[in-house]
Design a protein around this motif. Structure first.
Motif, PDB file in Angstrom:
ATOM      1  N   ILE A  87     -12.493   5.293  -2.663  1.00 17.52           N
ATOM      2  CA  ILE A  87     -11.920   5.015  -1.344  1.00 17.52           C
ATOM      3  C   ILE A  87     -13.021   4.790  -0.307  1.00 17.52           C
ATOM      4  N   SER A  88     -14.092   5.548  -0.409  1.00 17.55           N
ATOM      5  CA  SER A  88     -15.155   5.541   0.592  1.00 17.55           C
ATOM      6  C   SER A  88     -15.722   4.153   0.848  1.00 17.55           C
ATOM      7  N   ARG A  89     -15.736   3.793   2.152  1.00 13.25           N
ATOM      8  CA  ARG A  89     -16.325   2.539   2.648  1.00 13.25           C
ATOM      9  C   ARG A  89     -15.591   1.274   2.187  1.00 13.25           C
ATOM     10  N   GLN A  90     -14.414   1.447   1.611  1.00 15.54           N
ATOM     11  CA  GLN A  90     -13.612   0.282   1.261  1.00 15.54           C
ATOM     12  C   GLN A  90     -12.991  -0.286   2.538  1.00 15.54           C
ATOM     13  N   PRO A  91     -12.861  -1.620   2.647  1.00 15.36           N
ATOM     14  CA  PRO A  91     -12.150  -2.163   3.804  1.00 15.36           C
ATOM     15  C   PRO A  91     -10.685  -1.756   3.705  1.00 15.36           C
ATOM     16  N   ALA A  92     -10.078  -1.465   4.824  1.00 11.62           N
ATOM     17  CA  ALA A  92      -8.674  -1.028   4.835  1.00 11.62           C
ATOM     18  C   ALA A  92      -7.776  -2.021   4.123  1.00 11.62           C
ATOM     19  N   GLU A  93      -8.088  -3.304   4.247  1.00  9.30           N
ATOM     20  CA  GLU A  93      -7.235  -4.316   3.633  1.00  9.30           C
ATOM     21  C   GLU A  93      -7.249  -4.253   2.105  1.00  9.30           C
ATOM     22  N   ALA A  94      -8.223  -3.557   1.503  1.00  7.16           N
ATOM     23  CA  ALA A  94      -8.281  -3.429   0.048  1.00  7.16           C
ATOM     24  C   ALA A  94      -7.076  -2.659  -0.499  1.00  7.16           C
ATOM     25  N   PHE A  95      -6.447  -1.855   0.339  1.00  9.34           N
ATOM     26  CA  PHE A  95      -5.319  -1.031  -0.087  1.00  9.34           C
ATOM     27  C   PHE A  95      -3.972  -1.698   0.222  1.00  9.34           C
ATOM     28  N   VAL A  96      -4.043  -2.836   0.892  1.00 10.14           N
ATOM     29  CA  VAL A  96      -2.838  -3.506   1.385  1.00 10.14           C
ATOM     30  C   VAL A  96      -2.461  -4.659   0.462  1.00 10.14           C
ATOM     31  N   HIS A  97      -1.170  -4.787   0.225  1.00  7.94           N
ATOM     32  CA  HIS A  97      -0.633  -5.867  -0.608  1.00  7.94           C
ATOM     33  C   HIS A  97      -1.057  -7.222  -0.055  1.00  7.94           C
ATOM     34  N   LYS A  99       2.908  -3.153   3.312  1.00  9.91           N
ATOM     35  CA  LYS A  99       3.138  -2.866   1.898  1.00  9.91           C
ATOM     36  C   LYS A  99       1.783  -2.546   1.280  1.00  9.91           C
ATOM     37  N   LEU A 100       1.679  -1.383   0.634  1.00 12.17           N
ATOM     38  CA  LEU A 100       0.422  -0.918   0.050  1.00 12.17           C
ATOM     39  C   LEU A 100       0.478  -0.938  -1.470  1.00 12.17           C
ATOM     40  N   TYR A 101      -0.705  -1.125  -2.068  1.00  9.41           N
ATOM     41  CA  TYR A 101      -0.839  -0.908  -3.502  1.00  9.41           C
ATOM     42  C   TYR A 101      -0.978   0.599  -3.690  1.00  9.41           C
ATOM     43  N   THR A 102      -0.165   1.174  -4.554  1.00  8.34           N
ATOM     44  CA  THR A 102      -0.216   2.617  -4.773  1.00  8.34           C
ATOM     45  C   THR A 102      -0.518   2.913  -6.244  1.00  8.34           C
ATOM     46  N   ALA A 103      -0.659   4.183  -6.557  1.00 11.44           N
ATOM     47  CA  ALA A 103      -1.007   4.613  -7.912  1.00 11.44           C
ATOM     48  C   ALA A 103      -0.036   4.038  -8.938  1.00 11.44           C
ATOM     49  N   GLY A 104      -0.555   3.769 -10.113  1.00 11.85           N
ATOM     50  CA  GLY A 104       0.283   3.286 -11.207  1.00 11.85           C
ATOM     51  C   GLY A 104       0.728   1.851 -11.046  1.00 11.85           C
ATOM     52  N   ASP A 105      -0.053   1.042 -10.346  1.00 13.85           N
ATOM     53  CA  ASP A 105       0.283  -0.374 -10.118  1.00 13.85           C
ATOM     54  C   ASP A 105       1.633  -0.554  -9.426  1.00 13.85           C
ATOM     55  N   ASN A 106       1.940   0.340  -8.534  1.00 12.13           N
ATOM     56  CA  ASN A 106       3.171   0.265  -7.753  1.00 12.13           C
ATOM     57  C   ASN A 106       2.860  -0.212  -6.344  1.00 12.13           C
ATOM     58  N   THR A 107       3.912  -0.427  -5.580  1.00  7.57           N
ATOM     59  CA  THR A 107       3.760  -0.732  -4.155  1.00  7.57           C
ATOM     60  C   THR A 107       4.703   0.161  -3.379  1.00  7.57           C
ATOM     61  N   ALA A 108       4.373   0.371  -2.127  1.00 11.63           N
ATOM     62  CA  ALA A 108       5.211   1.172  -1.236  1.00 11.63           C
ATOM     63  C   ALA A 108       5.037   0.638   0.173  1.00 11.63           C
ATOM     64  N   ILE A 109       6.066   0.815   0.982  1.00 14.11           N
ATOM     65  CA  ILE A 109       6.013   0.380   2.376  1.00 14.11           C
ATOM     66  C   ILE A 109       5.673   1.599   3.229  1.00 14.11           C
ATOM     67  N   TYR A 110       4.642   1.457   4.062  1.00 13.81           N
ATOM     68  CA  TYR A 110       4.210   2.538   4.938  1.00 13.81           C
ATOM     69  C   TYR A 110       4.311   2.105   6.387  1.00 13.81           C
ATOM     70  N   GLY A 132      -0.058   7.072   8.196  1.00 21.28           N
ATOM     71  CA  GLY A 132       1.033   6.268   7.673  1.00 21.28           C
ATOM     72  C   GLY A 132       1.978   7.128   6.854  1.00 21.28           C
ATOM     73  N   VAL A 133       3.252   6.819   6.974  1.00 17.79           N
ATOM     74  CA  VAL A 133       4.292   7.558   6.259  1.00 17.79           C
ATOM     75  C   VAL A 133       5.050   6.579   5.366  1.00 17.79           C
ATOM     76  N   ASP A 134       5.328   7.002   4.149  1.00 14.22           N
ATOM     77  CA  ASP A 134       6.065   6.171   3.190  1.00 14.22           C
ATOM     78  C   ASP A 134       7.508   6.013   3.653  1.00 14.22           C
ATOM     79  N   VAL A 135       7.908   4.771   3.909  1.00 12.26           N
ATOM     80  CA  VAL A 135       9.284   4.485   4.356  1.00 12.26           C
ATOM     81  C   VAL A 135      10.002   3.583   3.348  1.00 12.26           C
ATOM     82  N   THR A 136       9.501   3.548   2.118  1.00 12.41           N
ATOM     83  CA  THR A 136      10.060   2.673   1.094  1.00 12.41           C
ATOM     84  C   THR A 136      11.535   2.968   0.853  1.00 12.41           C
ATOM     85  N   LYS A 137      11.891   4.227   0.661  1.00 15.92           N
ATOM     86  CA  LYS A 137      13.301   4.573   0.405  1.00 15.92           C
ATOM     87  C   LYS A 137      14.180   4.169   1.575  1.00 15.92           C
ATOM     88  N   GLN A 138      13.707   4.428   2.775  1.00 14.87           N
ATOM     89  CA  GLN A 138      14.463   4.065   3.981  1.00 14.87           C
ATOM     90  C   GLN A 138      14.664   2.551   4.044  1.00 14.87           C
TER      91      GLN A 138
END
Length: 186
Positions: free
Chosen positions: A32-42, A67-78, A97-103
């Protein structure tokens, strides 16, 4: 904290984060360290994250759903909230950021259900309009009754002439048909 917490430097790189972030992304601290924030974004939201970061540095704050890339090659909306702050002549962004995928999925289901119901209501209205036209045109007496009280919904001119009443809509059939068309006697 149940969501992700982060601090970005002026280059938009992640320099601090909470322990929950490593779980969400399925990455180690070193990854995670020094990664650009966009690296975690879909990929669909890459431009949005760039604009949001620029907006925080310019305006001082921003709120955005990504929409973020999350563990296990998943995505979630934050849902993210971010603010600018200064320390030792350096400018940073702190945010959470809070996960709002279910909502969001529930909102989508509700929206689809509402659209389906609206289409159904429109179809019913179209059928009702067509039915009214069909029943009003014939020279023979025609009417449409509704409900357990059998109230008139439609009555063409020929029917109204037979019962001797012009204003039958909304009345019960027993109220209309108990009068003699010629004398009006019950």
């Amino acid at each position: 904290m149940p969501g992700v917490l982060f601090v970005l430097n002026e280059q938009g790189e992640v320099i601090k984060w909470n322990a929950h972030s490593t779980d969400v992304f399925g990455l180690t601290d070193g990854e995670i360290s020094r990664q650009p924030a966009e690296a975690f974004v879909h990929d669909d939201d890459k431009e949005l994250i760039r604009e949001s970061i620029a907006n925080v540095f310019e305006e001082g704050h921003a709120r955005v759903e990504l929409k973020l890339y999350t563990a296990g090659d998943n995505t979630a909306i934050y849902d993210f909230i971010a603010n600018k702050f200064q320390q030792h002549d350096q400018t940073y962004i702190v945010g959470s950021g809070v996960d709002v995928t279910k909502q969001k999925n529930l909102e989508k289901k509700c929206k689809l259900r509402c659209m389906k119901n609206t289409r159904s209501a429109c179809k019913q209205k179209q059928v009702g309009t067509s039915l009214k036209r069909c029943l009003k045109k014939p020279p023979t007496p025609k009417c449409l009754l509704e409900g357990s009280e059998m109230r008139f919904v439609i009555a063409n001119k020929a029917y109204r002439e037979v019962v001797g009443q012009d204003n039958v809509i909304g009345k019960r059939v027993i109220e209309v048909n108990t009068r003699s068309p010629t004398t009006g006697i019950h």
